[in-house]
Design a protein around this motif. Structure first.
Motif, PDB file in Angstrom:
ATOM      1  N   UNK A 139       0.877  -1.059  -0.069  1.00 24.10           N
ATOM      2  CA  UNK A 139       0.072  -0.071  -0.018  1.00 24.10           C
ATOM      3  C   UNK A 139       0.863   1.421   0.083  1.00 24.10           C
ATOM      4  N   UNK A 140       1.984   1.017   0.667  1.00 23.45           N
ATOM      5  CA  UNK A 140       2.805   2.530   0.709  1.00 23.45           C
ATOM      6  C   UNK A 140       3.322   2.984  -0.751  1.00 23.45           C
ATOM      7  N   UNK A 141       3.287   1.827  -1.797  1.00 20.76           N
ATOM      8  CA  UNK A 141       3.554   2.268  -3.000  1.00 20.76           C
ATOM      9  C   UNK A 141       2.583   3.000  -3.752  1.00 20.76           C
ATOM     10  N   UNK A 142       1.173   2.830  -3.537  1.00 18.04           N
ATOM     11  CA  UNK A 142       0.208   3.441  -3.975  1.00 18.04           C
ATOM     12  C   UNK A 142      -0.049   4.959  -3.388  1.00 18.04           C
ATOM     13  N   UNK A 143       0.514   5.007  -2.066  1.00 17.57           N
ATOM     14  CA  UNK A 143       0.566   6.178  -1.654  1.00 17.57           C
ATOM     15  C   UNK A 143       1.399   7.365  -2.333  1.00 17.57           C
ATOM     16  N   UNK A 144       2.211   6.827  -2.743  1.00 13.22           N
ATOM     17  CA  UNK A 144       3.322   7.636  -3.554  1.00 13.22           C
ATOM     18  C   UNK A 144       2.721   8.439  -4.808  1.00 13.22           C
ATOM     19  N   UNK A 145       1.515   7.716  -5.172  1.00 15.71           N
ATOM     20  CA  UNK A 145       0.855   8.164  -6.544  1.00 15.71           C
ATOM     21  C   UNK A 145      -0.467   8.962  -6.249  1.00 15.71           C
ATOM     22  N   UNK A 146      -0.972   8.484  -5.180  1.00 12.50           N
ATOM     23  CA  UNK A 146      -2.369   9.103  -4.718  1.00 12.50           C
ATOM     24  C   UNK A 146      -2.536   9.442  -3.286  1.00 12.50           C
ATOM     25  N   UNK A 147      -2.774  10.484  -2.861  1.00  9.45           N
ATOM     26  CA  UNK A 147      -2.509  10.784  -1.492  1.00  9.45           C
ATOM     27  C   UNK A 147      -3.477  10.105  -0.428  1.00  9.45           C
ATOM     28  N   UNK A 148      -4.627   9.751  -1.050  1.00  8.52           N
ATOM     29  CA  UNK A 148      -5.613   8.922  -0.073  1.00  8.52           C
ATOM     30  C   UNK A 148      -6.655   8.386  -0.970  1.00  8.52           C
ATOM     31  N   UNK A 149      -7.646   7.757  -0.254  1.00  2.34           N
ATOM     32  CA  UNK A 149      -8.854   7.247  -1.314  1.00  2.34           C
ATOM     33  C   UNK A 149      -9.751   8.560  -1.813  1.00  2.34           C
ATOM     34  N   UNK A 150      -9.859   9.584  -1.175  1.00  2.00           N
ATOM     35  CA  UNK A 150     -10.580  10.716  -1.955  1.00  2.00           C
ATOM     36  C   UNK A 150      -9.956  11.241  -2.982  1.00  2.00           C
ATOM     37  N   UNK A 151      -8.668  10.971  -3.037  1.00  2.00           N
ATOM     38  CA  UNK A 151      -7.756  11.542  -4.360  1.00  2.00           C
ATOM     39  C   UNK A 151      -7.999  10.392  -5.472  1.00  2.00           C
ATOM     40  N   UNK A 152      -8.205   8.921  -4.997  1.00  3.87           N
ATOM     41  CA  UNK A 152      -8.510   8.191  -6.027  1.00  3.87           C
ATOM     42  C   UNK A 152      -9.675   8.083  -6.575  1.00  3.87           C
ATOM     43  N   UNK A 153     -10.906   8.608  -5.945  1.00  2.00           N
ATOM     44  CA  UNK A 153     -12.273   8.776  -6.239  1.00  2.00           C
ATOM     45  C   UNK A 153     -12.241  10.072  -7.203  1.00  2.00           C
ATOM     46  N   UNK A 154     -11.400  10.956  -6.983  1.00  2.00           N
ATOM     47  CA  UNK A 154     -11.262  12.125  -7.839  1.00  2.00           C
ATOM     48  C   UNK A 154     -10.655  11.740  -9.148  1.00  2.00           C
ATOM     49  N   UNK A 155      -9.541  10.939  -9.129  1.00  2.00           N
ATOM     50  CA  UNK A 155      -9.050  10.376 -10.264  1.00  2.00           C
ATOM     51  C   UNK A 155      -9.999   9.568 -11.308  1.00  2.00           C
ATOM     52  N   UNK A 156     -10.814   8.720 -10.696  1.00  2.00           N
ATOM     53  CA  UNK A 156     -11.825   7.847 -11.451  1.00  2.00           C
ATOM     54  C   UNK A 156     -12.540   8.815 -12.126  1.00  2.00           C
ATOM     55  N   UNK A 157     -12.937  10.055 -11.623  1.00  2.00           N
ATOM     56  CA  UNK A 157     -14.037  10.789 -12.164  1.00  2.00           C
ATOM     57  C   UNK A 157     -13.189  11.529 -13.263  1.00  2.00           C
ATOM     58  N   UNK A 158     -12.003  11.859 -13.070  1.00  2.00           N
ATOM     59  CA  UNK A 158     -11.071  12.456 -13.904  1.00  2.00           C
ATOM     60  C   UNK A 158     -11.007  11.739 -15.284  1.00  2.00           C
ATOM     61  N   UNK A 159     -10.684  10.254 -15.144  1.00  2.00           N
ATOM     62  CA  UNK A 159     -10.729   9.381 -16.316  1.00  2.00           C
ATOM     63  C   UNK A 159     -11.831   9.395 -17.169  1.00  2.00           C
ATOM     64  N   UNK A 160     -13.016   9.610 -16.385  1.00  2.00           N
ATOM     65  CA  UNK A 160     -14.348   9.531 -17.434  1.00  2.00           C
ATOM     66  C   UNK A 160     -14.380  10.860 -18.029  1.00  2.00           C
ATOM     67  N   UNK A 161     -14.300  11.928 -17.222  1.00  2.00           N
ATOM     68  CA  UNK A 161     -14.317  13.335 -18.074  1.00  2.00           C
ATOM     69  C   UNK A 161     -13.455  13.515 -18.890  1.00  2.00           C
ATOM     70  N   UNK A 162     -12.218  13.044 -18.968  1.00  2.00           N
ATOM     71  CA  UNK A 162     -11.269  13.265 -19.918  1.00  2.00           C
ATOM     72  C   UNK A 162     -11.557  12.694 -21.238  1.00  2.00           C
ATOM     73  N   UNK A 163     -12.647  11.872 -21.174  1.00  2.00           N
ATOM     74  CA  UNK A 163     -13.165  11.136 -22.433  1.00  2.00           C
ATOM     75  C   UNK A 163     -14.451  11.935 -23.021  1.00  2.00           C
ATOM     76  N   UNK A 164     -14.893  13.009 -22.248  1.00  2.00           N
ATOM     77  CA  UNK A 164     -15.843  13.793 -22.875  1.00  2.00           C
ATOM     78  C   UNK A 164     -15.296  14.990 -23.545  1.00  2.00           C
ATOM     79  N   UNK A 165     -15.578  14.897 -25.083  1.00  2.00           N
ATOM     80  CA  UNK A 165     -14.910  15.853 -25.798  1.00  2.00           C
ATOM     81  C   UNK A 165     -16.032  17.158 -26.192  1.00  2.00           C
ATOM     82  N   UNK A 166     -15.657  18.209 -26.342  1.00  2.00           N
ATOM     83  CA  UNK A 166     -16.489  19.287 -26.481  1.00  2.00           C
ATOM     84  C   UNK A 166     -15.792  20.177 -27.494  1.00  2.00           C
TER      85      UNK A 166
END
Length: 243
Positions: free
Chosen positions: A64-91
């Motif tokens: 788990x400590x390796x994961x924390x090097x890339x995302x600070x906490x679970x909230x940051x992971x949830x934000x990142x998941x939303x980021x992945x989807x929104x990045x696919x929405x082209x305008x």
């Protein structure tokens, strides 16, 4: 032809996925993208409530400590998941017809929502839980591009923001409504029984019971188009444009 040991090994492996490239210590490289992709797969499969930092670490194959090097906490992971989807929405901010472009964006958002139904609550709530200036560029890019589209079409900035909020407020509500489980007993041919409306007191909800065939035959795509017709027509008629 004689089968080599490598060929026999490959044959036994069947459809196993080819292992990713590894670093000099024999470990697969871990990046933020790797972590977020694994998190999205967990949520897609088992839902947000099943995501934990420990399970994410297991999915990536790291401590788990390796994961924390890339995302600070679970909230940051949830934000990142939303980021992945929104990045696919082209305008396309330079589209010649603002209403047609917003209709296209709405349909693309619905497509993404249906592809990732268990992520939809994150798409609706995570951006709102983060101050605008702290959101990922991928999350706020659709807002900037839609504002450019609408101001380019002659709407004042404040009106453009109002249109954005109206369209996405409707869109969020639509996808949440479409993804709700409405059918209780799919094998039933009687719509009242299929929807479980027989549980309601007969004398108290006559209109709902009467509309059971309409409720049971809900068509998300058609409902979205009808709602957009009403919304975009109303916005075009009531908000002035300049130029």
């Amino acid at each position: 032809m004689t089968e080599s040991p490598a060929d026999r090994s490959n044959s036994r492996s069947g459809n196993r996925r080819t292992p990713p490239a590894r670093n000099g210590r024999g470990e697969s490289p871990v990046t933020r993208e790797t972590v977020l992709k694994a998190a999205l797969e967990i949520v897609d499969r088992d839902g947000v409530e099943s995501l934990s930092m420990r399970r994410l670490a297991e999915a990536v194959g790291r401590d788990p400590m390796v994961i924390y090097r890339h995302v600070a906490n679970k909230a940051a992971v949830l934000d990142g998941i939303a980021e992945i989807i929104f990045a696919q929405l082209a305008v396309d901010p330079s589209a010649p017809d603002w209403a047609t472009e917003l209709r296209s964006v709405a349909n693309d958002f619905r497509r993404l929502a249906l592809a990732h139904p268990r992520v939809v609550p994150l798409l609706v709530t995570r951006p709102l839980a983060t101050p605008l200036g702290l959101r990922s560029p991928a999350v706020i890019r659709p807002l900037e591009d839609i504002l450019a589209l609408l101001t380019g079409a002659g709407f004042a900035g404040a009106d453009a923001l109002h249109i954005y909020r109206m369209v996405f407020g409707f869109l969020y509500g639509h996808v949440l409504n479409e993804l709700q489980e409405m059918v209780e007993r799919a094998e039933e041919t009687d719509e009242v029984l299929r929807l479980g409306l027989h549980r309601l007191p007969i004398g108290q909800f006559p209109l709902i019971r009467e509309l059971a065939p309409v409720l049971a035959s809900y068509d998300g795509a058609s409902e979205l188009e009808r709602g957009l017709d009403i919304l975009l027509t109303g916005l075009a008629a009531t908000i002035p444009r300049h130029g």
